[in-house]
Motif scaffolding. Sequence first.
Motif, PDB file in Angstrom:
ATOM      1  N   ARG A   1      -7.655  -5.106   4.564  1.00  0.00           N
ATOM      2  CA  ARG A   1      -7.361  -5.779   5.838  1.00  0.00           C
ATOM      3  C   ARG A   1      -6.005  -5.356   6.404  1.00  0.00           C
ATOM      4  NH1 ARG A   1      -5.473 -11.480   6.100  1.00  0.00           N
ATOM      5  NH2 ARG A   1      -4.978 -11.709   8.270  1.00  0.00           N
ATOM      6  N   CYS A   2      -5.013  -5.239   5.546  1.00  0.00           N
ATOM      7  CA  CYS A   2      -3.657  -4.904   6.013  1.00  0.00           C
ATOM      8  C   CYS A   2      -3.311  -3.426   5.837  1.00  0.00           C
ATOM      9  CB  CYS A   2      -2.621  -5.745   5.261  1.00  0.00           C
ATOM     10  SG  CYS A   2      -2.758  -7.510   5.631  1.00  0.00           S
ATOM     11  N   HIS A   3      -4.008  -2.737   4.941  1.00  0.00           N
ATOM     12  CA  HIS A   3      -3.726  -1.324   4.652  1.00  0.00           C
ATOM     13  C   HIS A   3      -5.032  -0.527   4.754  1.00  0.00           C
ATOM     14  CE1 HIS A   3       0.183  -2.560   3.017  1.00  0.00           C
ATOM     15  NE2 HIS A   3      -0.451  -3.491   2.335  1.00  0.00           N
ATOM     16  N   PRO A   4      -5.601  -0.397   5.963  1.00  0.00           N
ATOM     17  CA  PRO A   4      -6.887   0.296   6.090  1.00  0.00           C
ATOM     18  C   PRO A   4      -6.813   1.724   5.560  1.00  0.00           C
ATOM     19  CG  PRO A   4      -5.829   0.063   8.229  1.00  0.00           C
ATOM     20  CD  PRO A   4      -5.021  -0.735   7.265  1.00  0.00           C
ATOM     21  N   GLN A   5      -7.694   2.002   4.606  1.00  0.00           N
ATOM     22  CA  GLN A   5      -7.723   3.315   3.948  1.00  0.00           C
ATOM     23  C   GLN A   5      -6.382   3.654   3.300  1.00  0.00           C
ATOM     24  OE1 GLN A   5     -11.094   3.288   3.796  1.00  0.00           O
ATOM     25  NE2 GLN A   5     -10.756   5.456   3.541  1.00  0.00           N
TER      26      GLN A   5
ATOM     27  N   LEU B   1      -1.578  -3.668   9.514  1.00  0.00           N
ATOM     28  CA  LEU B   1      -0.686  -4.824   9.569  1.00  0.00           C
ATOM     29  C   LEU B   1       0.484  -4.615   8.619  1.00  0.00           C
ATOM     30  CD1 LEU B   1      -3.218  -7.782   9.655  1.00  0.00           C
ATOM     31  CD2 LEU B   1      -1.911  -6.834  11.546  1.00  0.00           C
ATOM     32  N   GLY B   2       0.235  -3.882   7.543  1.00  0.00           N
ATOM     33  CA  GLY B   2       1.277  -3.516   6.588  1.00  0.00           C
ATOM     34  C   GLY B   2       1.487  -2.018   6.628  1.00  0.00           C
ATOM     35  N   PRO B   3       2.531  -1.529   5.964  1.00  0.00           N
ATOM     36  CA  PRO B   3       2.803  -0.085   5.964  1.00  0.00           C
ATOM     37  C   PRO B   3       1.827   0.689   5.082  1.00  0.00           C
ATOM     38  CG  PRO B   3       4.320  -1.204   4.519  1.00  0.00           C
ATOM     39  CD  PRO B   3       3.518  -2.280   5.196  1.00  0.00           C
ATOM     40  N   SER B   4       1.838   1.984   5.215  1.00  0.00           N
ATOM     41  CA  SER B   4       1.040   2.834   4.344  1.00  0.00           C
ATOM     42  C   SER B   4       1.478   2.615   2.901  1.00  0.00           C
ATOM     43  CB  SER B   4       1.231   4.303   4.716  1.00  0.00           C
ATOM     44  OG  SER B   4       0.583   5.130   3.766  1.00  0.00           O
ATOM     45  N   ILE B   5       0.517   2.580   1.997  1.00  0.00           N
ATOM     46  CA  ILE B   5       0.839   2.401   0.584  1.00  0.00           C
ATOM     47  C   ILE B   5       0.578   3.668  -0.222  1.00  0.00           C
ATOM     48  CG2 ILE B   5       0.527  -0.087   0.571  1.00  0.00           C
ATOM     49  CD1 ILE B   5      -2.302   0.336  -0.454  1.00  0.00           C
ATOM     50  N   LEU B   6       0.196   4.733   0.441  1.00  0.00           N
ATOM     51  CA  LEU B   6      -0.146   5.954  -0.279  1.00  0.00           C
ATOM     52  C   LEU B   6       1.077   6.757  -0.715  1.00  0.00           C
ATOM     53  CD1 LEU B   6      -3.237   7.112   1.765  1.00  0.00           C
ATOM     54  CD2 LEU B   6      -3.158   5.783  -0.346  1.00  0.00           C
ATOM     55  N   TRP B   7       2.174   6.633  -0.028  1.00  0.00           N
ATOM     56  CA  TRP B   7       3.355   7.451  -0.315  1.00  0.00           C
ATOM     57  C   TRP B   7       4.105   6.984  -1.557  1.00  0.00           C
ATOM     58  CZ3 TRP B   7       7.983   5.123  -0.860  1.00  0.00           C
ATOM     59  CH2 TRP B   7       8.070   3.813  -0.409  1.00  0.00           C
ATOM     60  N   ALA B   8       4.021   5.705  -1.887  1.00  0.00           N
ATOM     61  CA  ALA B   8       4.845   5.125  -2.953  1.00  0.00           C
ATOM     62  C   ALA B   8       4.379   5.579  -4.333  1.00  0.00           C
ATOM     63  CB  ALA B   8       4.794   3.600  -2.876  1.00  0.00           C
ATOM     64  N   PRO B   9       5.319   5.763  -5.259  1.00  0.00           N
ATOM     65  CA  PRO B   9       4.930   6.078  -6.642  1.00  0.00           C
ATOM     66  C   PRO B   9       4.230   4.871  -7.270  1.00  0.00           C
ATOM     67  CG  PRO B   9       7.320   5.836  -6.458  1.00  0.00           C
ATOM     68  CD  PRO B   9       6.760   5.721  -5.071  1.00  0.00           C
TER      69      PRO B   9
END
Length: 99
Positions: free
Chosen positions: A41-45, A50-58
């Motif tokens: 809902r907040c991190h589509p794909q 609604l939230g930031p991308s979570i793919l970049w973080a370790p």
Amino acid sequence: MVSSTFLVGCSHRSSHPLAGAQILNDSEIAGEKIFMQNCQRCHPQGAAGLGPSILWAPGFAKRFQVRHGVGAMPAFDKDHLSEKELDQLMEYLKALKNN
């Protein structure tokens, strides 16, 4: 002006799982289900919504974020996501990043 740009940027919601020829293992499939129920809902794909991308973080940073929450993100404690489910979620996010 800025708020309308923000709303336009956040209005696209995707609820599709990984696409393409990538085959997920059983653990990644379980992680995908957890992601779709709790994160999509907040991190589509895995991207910004609604939230930031979570793919970049370790991985360790993602685990910390999920367990403790930061900013507007809620914490998902062990009563909500078991350690096994968190591991499965992290495996799915790794597969999502590599897609």
